[in-house]
Structure formats: structure tokens, C-alpha cells
Design an enzyme around this catalytic site. Structure first.
Site, PDB file in Angstrom:
ATOM      1  N   SER A   9      37.150  37.648  38.190  1.00  0.00           N
ATOM      2  CA  SER A   9      37.208  38.857  37.375  1.00  0.00           C
ATOM      3  C   SER A   9      37.284  38.350  35.921  1.00  0.00           C
ATOM      4  CB  SER A   9      38.466  39.609  37.404  1.00  0.00           C
ATOM      5  OG  SER A   9      38.556  40.691  36.424  1.00  0.00           O
ATOM      6  N   HIS A  34      33.006  39.333  39.062  1.00  0.00           N
ATOM      7  CA  HIS A  34      33.712  40.641  39.274  1.00  0.00           C
ATOM      8  C   HIS A  34      33.867  41.291  37.546  1.00  0.00           C
ATOM      9  CE1 HIS A  34      36.008  43.872  41.159  1.00  0.00           C
ATOM     10  NE2 HIS A  34      36.953  43.830  40.188  1.00  0.00           N
ATOM     11  N   ASP A  36      35.292  44.277  35.441  1.00  0.00           N
ATOM     12  CA  ASP A  36      36.174  45.675  35.575  1.00  0.00           C
ATOM     13  C   ASP A  36      35.811  46.510  34.212  1.00  0.00           C
ATOM     14  OD1 ASP A  36      37.823  44.962  37.763  1.00  0.00           O
ATOM     15  OD2 ASP A  36      38.632  43.076  36.572  1.00  0.00           O
ATOM     16  N   MET A  38      36.951  49.837  32.363  1.00  0.00           N
ATOM     17  CA  MET A  38      38.132  50.895  32.191  1.00  0.00           C
ATOM     18  C   MET A  38      37.684  51.723  30.986  1.00  0.00           C
ATOM     19  SD  MET A  38      41.232  48.163  32.698  1.00  0.00           S
ATOM     20  CE  MET A  38      41.193  46.890  33.993  1.00  0.00           C
ATOM     21  N   HIS A  67      33.165  47.068  38.903  1.00  0.00           N
ATOM     22  CA  HIS A  67      34.182  47.816  39.459  1.00  0.00           C
ATOM     23  C   HIS A  67      34.479  48.827  38.359  1.00  0.00           C
ATOM     24  CE1 HIS A  67      38.858  48.024  40.397  1.00  0.00           C
ATOM     25  NE2 HIS A  67      38.199  49.098  40.475  1.00  0.00           N
ATOM     26  N   MET A  69      36.639  51.775  36.613  1.00  0.00           N
ATOM     27  CA  MET A  69      38.049  52.479  36.682  1.00  0.00           C
ATOM     28  C   MET A  69      37.664  53.536  35.713  1.00  0.00           C
ATOM     29  SD  MET A  69      40.097  49.095  37.053  1.00  0.00           S
ATOM     30  CE  MET A  69      38.692  48.076  36.811  1.00  0.00           C
ATOM     31  N   MET A 138      42.786  47.982  46.188  1.00  0.00           N
ATOM     32  CA  MET A 138      43.534  47.355  45.141  1.00  0.00           C
ATOM     33  C   MET A 138      44.705  46.866  45.528  1.00  0.00           C
ATOM     34  SD  MET A 138      41.349  47.776  42.384  1.00  0.00           S
ATOM     35  CE  MET A 138      42.627  47.075  41.361  1.00  0.00           C
ATOM     36  N   ASP A 176      41.676  43.251  45.284  1.00  0.00           N
ATOM     37  CA  ASP A 176      41.657  43.169  43.856  1.00  0.00           C
ATOM     38  C   ASP A 176      42.875  43.158  43.250  1.00  0.00           C
ATOM     39  OD1 ASP A 176      40.857  42.970  41.358  1.00  0.00           O
ATOM     40  OD2 ASP A 176      39.775  45.022  41.200  1.00  0.00           O
ATOM     41  N   GLY A 177      43.370  42.100  42.851  1.00  0.00           N
ATOM     42  CA  GLY A 177      44.594  42.194  42.229  1.00  0.00           C
ATOM     43  C   GLY A 177      45.539  41.177  42.576  1.00  0.00           C
ATOM     44  N   GLY A 178      46.170  40.265  41.677  1.00  0.00           N
ATOM     45  CA  GLY A 178      47.375  39.429  42.320  1.00  0.00           C
ATOM     46  C   GLY A 178      47.022  38.356  43.132  1.00  0.00           C
ATOM     47  N   GLY A 198      41.468  36.905  38.850  1.00  0.00           N
ATOM     48  CA  GLY A 198      41.354  36.874  37.393  1.00  0.00           C
ATOM     49  C   GLY A 198      42.151  35.994  36.704  1.00  0.00           C
ATOM     50  N   SER A 199      43.448  36.301  36.617  1.00  0.00           N
ATOM     51  CA  SER A 199      44.155  35.408  35.755  1.00  0.00           C
ATOM     52  C   SER A 199      44.602  34.104  36.661  1.00  0.00           C
ATOM     53  CB  SER A 199      45.398  36.014  35.540  1.00  0.00           C
ATOM     54  OG  SER A 199      46.053  36.510  36.609  1.00  0.00           O
TER      55      SER A 199
HETATM   56  C1  DX5 Z   1      42.822  45.367  37.482  1.00  0.00           C
HETATM   57  C2  DX5 Z   1      41.290  44.787  38.000  1.00  0.00           C
HETATM   58  C3  DX5 Z   1      41.306  43.420  38.494  1.00  0.00           C
HETATM   59  C4  DX5 Z   1      41.851  42.321  37.705  1.00  0.00           C
HETATM   60  C5  DX5 Z   1      42.495  41.386  38.619  1.00  0.00           C
HETATM   61  O1  DX5 Z   1      42.774  46.781  37.252  1.00  0.00           O
HETATM   62  O2  DX5 Z   1      40.577  45.600  38.715  1.00  0.00           O
HETATM   63  O3  DX5 Z   1      39.949  43.130  38.637  1.00  0.00           O
HETATM   64  O4  DX5 Z   1      40.994  41.903  36.466  1.00  0.00           O
HETATM   65  O5  DX5 Z   1      43.161  40.654  37.728  1.00  0.00           O
HETATM   66  P1  DX5 Z   1      44.079  39.583  38.501  1.00  0.00           P
HETATM   67  O6  DX5 Z   1      43.616  38.709  39.351  1.00  0.00           O
HETATM   68  O7  DX5 Z   1      44.795  38.714  37.149  1.00  0.00           O
HETATM   69  O8  DX5 Z   1      45.227  40.380  39.318  1.00  0.00           O
HETATM   70 ZN    ZN Z   2      38.742  44.931  39.516  1.00  0.00          ZN
END
Ligand code: DX5
Ligand code: ZN
Length: 219
Positions: A9, A34, A36, A38, A67, A69, A138, A176-178, A198-199
Site C-alpha cells: 500500500s 495498492h 488508497d 480517502m 481502493h 474510501m 477490511m 487489507d489492514g494490519g 503498507g507499514s
Molecule cells: C486503510 C487502508 C490500507 C492501509 C493498510 O484504510 O485501506 O490499505 O494502507 O496499511 P497497513 O498495512 O499499515 O495496515
Molecule cells: Zn486499502
């Protein structure tokens, strides 16, 4: 079983060195970018918009998995097609006429995805699953990177995979996430096909090696 796809991400990239980070992902074993988007309304955060996506797209050599949002995503279907999105994912919770939104995405030549917030049950997708190319579960509340993985996600993946088998449908299941190397294997075993990270990737000392680890762990 098909190989698991890894989608870093870009939200967690260094925006002051975006070309460097995009090039790094090009060189890694990652499968997709990926992206994001927002809007500060659907989620309590604003990420980046079209000019930044255009800049990413001009360097990216892998499919753009976008993605959204955002509320009322239909307004921008054509824009994201023009920006080179290969997969466009909208939120179930943001679409009153989801079937129409999905058809519009496909008519614009993209693959269509639907994302579900952590509180939204997978069974609500029963009547649209056959039309989808991807379902994004998610595993954190959308809006921010770096949050803790919600454990309940495993049951949702299993339930969705069972619905897919029952309907003989072909959509991919994306998480997606964590996502980290701690949960990647269990997610794959539950039925996930695409892991967004992502992180975990961008904050690593060696992001390329981290993508390789995720890839190797899940094959
Ligand atoms: C959250 C995003 C994710 C996010 C994931 O709203 O949709 O794609 O970037 O980041 P990590 O992998 O750090 O949870
Ligand atoms: Zn995402």
C-alpha cells in the site's frame, strides 16, 4: 492452489520520495500497487488524489489496485479508468446502487471490487458475488495505515471462501489492514488470495526483502 498476491500500500510510502519507492516496488516481487484514496468524509482522513495517482502511474510497472474510501464513488469511475486503474474497489457502505456501480466499473474496462468494513457481514454480498472480480475484507477500520489486525477477519475469510465455492464464483479475496509475516500464512490458509501490506513493507529496514518474505511465506 494459486499463488498469493502481495500488494504494497503506497499510503505508507515516503511521499517526498515517491518515485524512489515506486521504483523499489517495481523491482520487488510485489504483484500490485495498492492505492488508497480517502476523501475525509467516508473515512476520517484524506490521503491523496488524482495528480498523485497520475504520478504513481507514470512510474508503476505493475497493476494499480485502487481502493476508494470515498462517498458516491460513481462520480469518478471514468476518471480512475483514465488514470490507469486496473482494479477499482468501492465500499459496500458507500454505494446505494452497488450493482450499478459495479457494472459501470466493468464498462470502463476495469476489474470490479467491493470492500467491506470490519462490521459488515460477508453474507450481504450474496446476490452480487457472481459479478465481482475481487472482495476486499477490511481487517482494520479504514482511514489509516499502521493499525492492529482485527482477528475476527479469519472467520470472515473462511465464510466468504465457502460462499465462493458454493456459488462457483471466481472473485479474489483481498485482505487489507494490519497484514504482517505473523498473520500472512493463516490468512492464506483461510482462503485469502491478495494481501495488502503498507507499514509492514515500507517501515521495514529492507522493504524488498520484506515483500520477498511475504511472498515466500505464502507460496
Ligand atoms: C486503510 C487502508 C490500507 C492501509 C493498510 O484504510 O485501506 O490499505 O494502507 O496499511 P497497513 O498495512 O499499515 O495496515
Ligand atoms: Zn486499502
Amino acid at each position: 492452489m494459486a499463488q498469493t498476491l502481495i500488494a504494497p500500500s503506497v499510503l505508507a510510502a515516503d511521499f517526498a520520495n515517491l518515485e524512489r519507492d515506486v521504483t523499489m516496488i517495481n523491482k520487488s516481487q510485489a504483484d500490485w500497487f495498492h492505492i488508497d484514496i480517502m476523501d475525509g468524509v467516508f473515512v476520517p482522513n484524506i490521503s491523496f488524489g488524482m495528480p498523485v495517482l497520475k504520478a504513481i502511474g507514470s512510474h508503476a510497472q505493475k497493476p494499480l489496485d485502487v481502493h476508494l474510501m470515498i462517498v458516491d464513488p460513481d462520480r469518478y469511475t471514468k476518471t480512475f479508468a483514465d488514470l490507469g486503474a486496473e482494479i477499482l474497489t468501492v465500499h459496500y457502505e458507500a454505494c446505494t446502487h452497488l450493482h450499478r456501480s459495479i457494472q459501470a466499473i466493468k464498462q470502463h474496462g476495469m476489474k470490479a471490487g467491493v470492500a467491506l468494513n470490519p462490521h459488515t457481514p460477508v453474507h450481504l454480498l450474496k446476490d452480487i458475488l457472481g459479478d465481482l472480480d475481487l472482495v476486499c475484507l477490511m481487517s482494520v477500520n479504514p482511514g489509516f495505515g499502521g493499525q492492529k489486525f482485527i482477528e475476527r477477519t479469519y472467520d470472515k475469510v473462511r465464510e466468504l471462501a465457502a460462499m465462493r465455492a458454493e456459488q462457483n464464483a471466481g472473485f479474489l479475496i483481498e485482505i487489507d489492514g494490519g497484514v504482517t509475516s505473523e498473520n500472512a500464512m493463516a490468512l492464506k490458509n483461510a482462503g485469502a488470495d491478495v494481501l495488502v501490506a503498507g507499514s509492514f513493507v515500507f517501515n521495514a529496514d529492507d522493504p524488498v526483502a520484506t515483500v520477498a518474505d511475504l511472498k515466500n511465506l505464502t507460496q
